[in-house]
Motif scaffolding. Sequence first.
Motif, PDB file in Angstrom:
ATOM      1  N   SER A  15       0.816  -1.208   0.000  1.00 32.37           N
ATOM      2  CA  SER A  15       0.000   0.000   0.000  1.00 32.37           C
ATOM      3  C   SER A  15       0.854   1.263   0.000  1.00 32.37           C
ATOM      4  O   SER A  15       2.040   1.235   0.350  1.00 32.37           O
ATOM      5  N   TYR A  16       0.214   2.355  -0.390  1.00 27.29           N
ATOM      6  CA  TYR A  16       0.862   3.669  -0.386  1.00 27.29           C
ATOM      7  C   TYR A  16       1.363   4.027   1.010  1.00 27.29           C
ATOM      8  O   TYR A  16       2.480   4.514   1.177  1.00 27.29           O
ATOM      9  N   SER A  17       0.536   3.783   2.023  1.00 28.43           N
ATOM     10  CA  SER A  17       0.902   4.137   3.401  1.00 28.43           C
ATOM     11  C   SER A  17       2.078   3.309   3.900  1.00 28.43           C
ATOM     12  O   SER A  17       2.913   3.802   4.667  1.00 28.43           O
ATOM     13  N   THR A  18       2.169   2.050   3.444  1.00 30.31           N
ATOM     14  CA  THR A  18       3.290   1.193   3.862  1.00 30.31           C
ATOM     15  C   THR A  18       4.604   1.742   3.316  1.00 30.31           C
ATOM     16  O   THR A  18       5.623   1.782   4.017  1.00 30.31           O
ATOM     17  N   VAL A  19       4.593   2.180   2.058  1.00 27.05           N
ATOM     18  CA  VAL A  19       5.794   2.771   1.447  1.00 27.05           C
ATOM     19  C   VAL A  19       6.186   4.034   2.198  1.00 27.05           C
ATOM     20  O   VAL A  19       7.366   4.255   2.502  1.00 27.05           O
ATOM     21  N   SER A  20       5.203   4.869   2.497  1.00 28.69           N
ATOM     22  CA  SER A  20       5.477   6.116   3.204  1.00 28.69           C
ATOM     23  C   SER A  20       6.117   5.852   4.559  1.00 28.69           C
ATOM     24  O   SER A  20       7.107   6.488   4.931  1.00 28.69           O
ATOM     25  N   LYS A  21       5.564   4.880   5.283  1.00 30.07           N
ATOM     26  CA  LYS A  21       6.111   4.528   6.603  1.00 30.07           C
ATOM     27  C   LYS A  21       7.517   3.953   6.476  1.00 30.07           C
ATOM     28  O   LYS A  21       8.417   4.272   7.267  1.00 30.07           O
ATOM     29  N   ALA A  22       7.723   3.107   5.462  1.00 30.02           N
ATOM     30  CA  ALA A  22       9.030   2.470   5.289  1.00 30.02           C
ATOM     31  C   ALA A  22      10.114   3.502   4.980  1.00 30.02           C
ATOM     32  O   ALA A  22      11.227   3.440   5.528  1.00 30.02           O
ATOM     33  N   LEU A  23       9.793   4.436   4.100  1.00 31.17           N
ATOM     34  CA  LEU A  23      10.777   5.459   3.728  1.00 31.17           C
ATOM     35  C   LEU A  23      11.067   6.417   4.869  1.00 31.17           C
ATOM     36  O   LEU A  23      12.092   7.101   4.872  1.00 31.17           O
ATOM     37  N   ASN A  24      10.156   6.482   5.848  1.00 28.85           N
ATOM     38  CA  ASN A  24      10.381   7.311   7.033  1.00 28.85           C
ATOM     39  C   ASN A  24      10.887   6.487   8.208  1.00 28.85           C
ATOM     40  O   ASN A  24      10.879   6.944   9.346  1.00 28.85           O
ATOM     41  N   ASN A  25      11.324   5.229   7.883  1.00 24.43           N
ATOM     42  CA  ASN A  25      11.925   4.332   8.873  1.00 24.43           C
ATOM     43  C   ASN A  25      11.003   4.076  10.064  1.00 24.43           C
ATOM     44  O   ASN A  25      11.435   4.049  11.220  1.00 24.43           O
ATOM     45  N   SER A  26       9.740   3.866   9.777  1.00 20.17           N
ATOM     46  CA  SER A  26       8.764   3.622  10.835  1.00 20.17           C
ATOM     47  C   SER A  26       8.909   2.201  11.388  1.00 20.17           C
ATOM     48  O   SER A  26       9.082   1.238  10.626  1.00 20.17           O
ATOM     49  N   PRO A  27       8.817   2.040  12.707  1.00 18.57           N
ATOM     50  CA  PRO A  27       8.896   0.701  13.320  1.00 18.57           C
ATOM     51  C   PRO A  27       7.639  -0.137  13.034  1.00 18.57           C
ATOM     52  O   PRO A  27       7.602  -1.329  13.368  1.00 18.57           O
TER      53      PRO A  27
END
Length: 203
Positions: A15-27
Amino acid sequence: MHVTIKDIAKTAGVSYSTVSKALNNSPLVKENTKRKIVQIAEEMGYEPNYAAQRLVSKNAKIIGLIWPTIERTVLSTLVSKISDEMSKTPYSMILSVDPLQKSMETFKKFQVDGIILFEENIHLDIKPNSTPFISYGVSGRNNNLYPIIDPNHEKAMNEAVNYLSGLGHTDILYIGNVSSIDPFQMEKYLGFKKSDGKTRPPH
């Protein structure tokens, strides 16, 4: 062609939100998924849209540094040191050598998170605002409208002359531009006059 987060999401099958979180190094994203997304982003040549990020976070991660005069070697060294320390943080630095008001207008457009000013002998007319502001200058000149870092030139000069005197030097000459409109020079001259060594008038 500009690569977007949606393009990465389509390629990665997430998903779009997963990519956004991943690129922001979200846990909140699993490490193997995060590594996969980051690798795909790099391969596709993705570049973050910092303007859009600022709109969301209200944080530009940029500090503006105003240097109205670039002749001083000592201050150029200080600029380099500030840049080195800034590189250790998530923040970037923009250096402006334009006149004060033009620099302030430029930094306002960039929505910087803070401003550092090398005040030198300029006279400021700055009103407090929402942007944090600090000056490298002489204390007591701004009626406490903003914080000032004062290196105390008077004490430094006093200690320098006394050090030379302690080494046995008895004829110490001060060479400088003693000007009543330049508080830096006046501080140095006062420190020179207060020293214990036998000194000669400034030249």
